[in-house]
Each structure stands twice: as structure tokens, then as C-alpha cells.
Write a protein that holds these residues in place. Sequence first.
Motif, PDB file in Angstrom:
ATOM      1  N   ALA A   1       4.947   5.013   2.260  1.00  0.00           N
ATOM      2  CA  ALA A   1       5.177   6.406   2.663  1.00  0.00           C
ATOM      3  C   ALA A   1       5.749   6.506   4.065  1.00  0.00           C
ATOM      4  O   ALA A   1       6.446   7.468   4.391  1.00  0.00           O
ATOM      5  CB  ALA A   1       3.868   7.192   2.571  1.00  0.00           C
ATOM      6  N   SER A   2       5.479   5.494   4.897  1.00  0.00           N
ATOM      7  CA  SER A   2       5.930   5.540   6.295  1.00  0.00           C
ATOM      8  C   SER A   2       7.328   4.961   6.498  1.00  0.00           C
ATOM      9  O   SER A   2       7.892   5.072   7.590  1.00  0.00           O
ATOM     10  CB  SER A   2       4.944   4.750   7.174  1.00  0.00           C
TER      11      SER A   2
ATOM     12  N   SER B   1       0.836  -1.200   0.000  1.00  0.00           N
ATOM     13  CA  SER B   1       0.000   0.000   0.000  1.00  0.00           C
ATOM     14  C   SER B   1       0.873   1.253   0.000  1.00  0.00           C
ATOM     15  O   SER B   1       1.958   1.270   0.605  1.00  0.00           O
ATOM     16  CB  SER B   1      -0.908   0.019   1.233  1.00  0.00           C
TER      17      SER B   1
ATOM     18  N   ALA C   1      -1.167   8.490  -1.088  1.00  0.00           N
ATOM     19  CA  ALA C   1      -1.788   8.273   0.225  1.00  0.00           C
ATOM     20  C   ALA C   1      -2.578   9.501   0.670  1.00  0.00           C
ATOM     21  O   ALA C   1      -3.617   9.377   1.342  1.00  0.00           O
ATOM     22  CB  ALA C   1      -0.716   7.927   1.252  1.00  0.00           C
ATOM     23  N   ASN C   2      -2.120  10.673   0.269  1.00  0.00           N
ATOM     24  CA  ASN C   2      -2.804  11.924   0.628  1.00  0.00           C
ATOM     25  C   ASN C   2      -3.814  12.370  -0.427  1.00  0.00           C
ATOM     26  O   ASN C   2      -4.328  13.485  -0.363  1.00  0.00           O
ATOM     27  CB  ASN C   2      -1.772  13.036   0.858  1.00  0.00           C
ATOM     28  N   ASN C   3      -4.057  11.494  -1.428  1.00  0.00           N
ATOM     29  CA  ASN C   3      -5.037  11.755  -2.496  1.00  0.00           C
ATOM     30  C   ASN C   3      -4.683  12.981  -3.332  1.00  0.00           C
ATOM     31  O   ASN C   3      -5.567  13.611  -3.930  1.00  0.00           O
ATOM     32  CB  ASN C   3      -6.453  11.900  -1.924  1.00  0.00           C
TER      33      ASN C   3
ATOM     34  N   ARG D   1       3.515   8.995  -0.888  1.00  0.00           N
ATOM     35  CA  ARG D   1       2.925  10.033  -0.035  1.00  0.00           C
ATOM     36  C   ARG D   1       1.858  10.828  -0.782  1.00  0.00           C
ATOM     37  O   ARG D   1       0.801  11.149  -0.220  1.00  0.00           O
ATOM     38  CB  ARG D   1       4.033  10.958   0.477  1.00  0.00           C
TER      39      ARG D   1
ATOM     40  N   ARG E   1       8.959   6.700  -2.561  1.00  0.00           N
ATOM     41  CA  ARG E   1       8.350   7.161  -1.311  1.00  0.00           C
ATOM     42  C   ARG E   1       7.590   8.472  -1.525  1.00  0.00           C
ATOM     43  O   ARG E   1       6.508   8.687  -0.956  1.00  0.00           O
ATOM     44  CB  ARG E   1       9.416   7.330  -0.231  1.00  0.00           C
TER      45      ARG E   1
ATOM     46  N   ARG F   1       0.352   3.908   1.618  1.00  0.00           N
ATOM     47  CA  ARG F   1       0.455   4.429   2.985  1.00  0.00           C
ATOM     48  C   ARG F   1       1.600   3.762   3.746  1.00  0.00           C
ATOM     49  O   ARG F   1       2.334   4.413   4.493  1.00  0.00           O
ATOM     50  CB  ARG F   1      -0.880   4.228   3.719  1.00  0.00           C
TER      51      ARG F   1
END
Length: 299
Positions: free
Chosen positions: A175-176, A170, A203-205, A200, A196, A172
Motif C-alpha cells: 500500500a505504501s 504484507s 491494511a485498513n481492515n 490499502r 495497491r 501495508r
Amino acid sequence: MTVYKQLLSLPENFSFRINLDYLKSTEDGLFRTDQESITRFIVLDGNLFFIKIYVSNNNRLVIETEDVSQSYTKQFERQIMLYIRDWFDLDIHLEPFYTIAKQDEYLKMPISKFYGLRNIGIPDIFEAFVWAILGQQINLSFASTLKDRFIKNYGKRLIHNGEDYWLFPSPRLIASLSMDELFKIGMSRRKCEYIRGIARLIANNQISREKLVQLSDINLAVKQLTAIKGIGPWTANYVLLRCVRYPNAFPINDVGLHNALKLAGSLDRKPSIDEIKQIASAWEGYESYATFFLWRLVY
């Protein structure tokens, strides 16, 4: 477990065997193939389904679905059907392309060998970006190795009938992760940074397939994507071709495309970019399909 079955009518210029052969050549743990079928897990709105796809005796596509999450409804039935139609690009009208291709010096050979092939897509935009970034400036074999490591280090492993399947990592989660964590699978630090960064944004749309689909102008789509660090014209066009389905997406700088044109045209050298522009002028509106068939010729 209950198995639900759907039947899907196929276009006349669709060959399940040709598309199955293509998928066999690209199998990466996200799906499996045998001589007659394709199997994979898909996630829809957080619900997990196992699907098997094959062709019936009357040439209809059969989709068998096992409801792993026990949440199968008519809504999910429609979503699964749409997923398959999209994956196999079944809604595009290809007769005009075939008319062009059969008379084209560079397309008549791949069309003859792979008649019925579809642009088998990458429905997940994060997967499309990762595959494109991993493929930047390295050979296909090493890119495939990196993708396999990426999937198996960060994806979710599932088992069905004793066989391993994977869900793509995923955005998300990616990104972490730290740069050091991503670097350990063998990517350059620059590619770790790019992947990465894309994770991000998704994940933040800030990036989504739906937003790109809504843009009617490919030049605007390419401009938006190339504003992102690590995304050049080749990567942007690759994502627009494989995921967003722009029919005129054209990664003109692709080495595989150049090699395929040399082979298809029986040339003594790879054509220049100016020569490719001239060749491709006959494909206007179908550059993505011309590219996909030519890729199939060499890959």
C-alpha cells in the motif's frame, strides 16, 4: 532449536501423495516440497514458525514445528493445527460430493485420477487477491512469473538449512509503494493500481477473510467484492473458492475450467456459458470442488 510435534488424524478420502503432487506443481518460494514432505515458514500474531508436514506410517499427518521466535505455547500449538486443517481443507465433509462426482459425466475422470485431492487453499487473503489479479487475462505461465517477481521483490527472504524461503509481501508495505515501483516487475499499470488498492483496503481492515466468512450468502459476498475497483465476478469467485472456502463459489468464466470440461467430456469444442450452467446444475453446493478437480486435470 526445540522441535514440537503434533499428530493429526486424516479423513479416509484424503491422499497425502495426491496433495503433495499438487503442491509440487505450484511451488513458488513460499513453501518447498520433496518426495515425502512440505516445509514452510508461517507467521502467527507476529511470531515466526518453521513447519514440516509429512505422513506417518499409520496415515496420520505429522506437523513438526521449530519455534523461530521462541514463543511456542499451547495457544500457538492450536493455531498451527488450525492453519494446517484450513490449508488442506480437512474439515469439509466430501462424501456427498464423491457420490455425485462418480456418476457425473464430467467429473468421473478427474475424480478417478486425483481421488483424495483437497482444495489446497490460500490462507492469506491478500495473497489470494494478488494471485487472482495477476492471473486476469494472461496465461498461467506469465502469471506465475509475475507472482515470483512480486514475492522476491517485496517479500521477506528467510533461510533454513541453506535453502531460501519467502514470506508473502504484507499489504501495508504494498500500500505504501508508488505505481512506478510496482510497475517495474512487469505488471500493467492497471493491475498495479488494483493490487495497491486491495492492499490499502486490507491494511485498513476494510476487507478481511473473517468478514467474508461471516457472510452466509455467496451472492452478497460477490456483490461486496465486485464493488471494488478491479474485482470482477471471476476474481471474486476465485478468492471465495481458494481463500474464504465458499463451497458454491464458481468462477464460471474461467478459461481453464472451459478447457477442462472440453477434455473431461471429450467434446469437440469448449461448452458455452449456458451449457456450463446446465452441466454444473448437478454439482449444486459443491461447485468449488468440481472446479478444483477440473482445474487439476488441465494444470
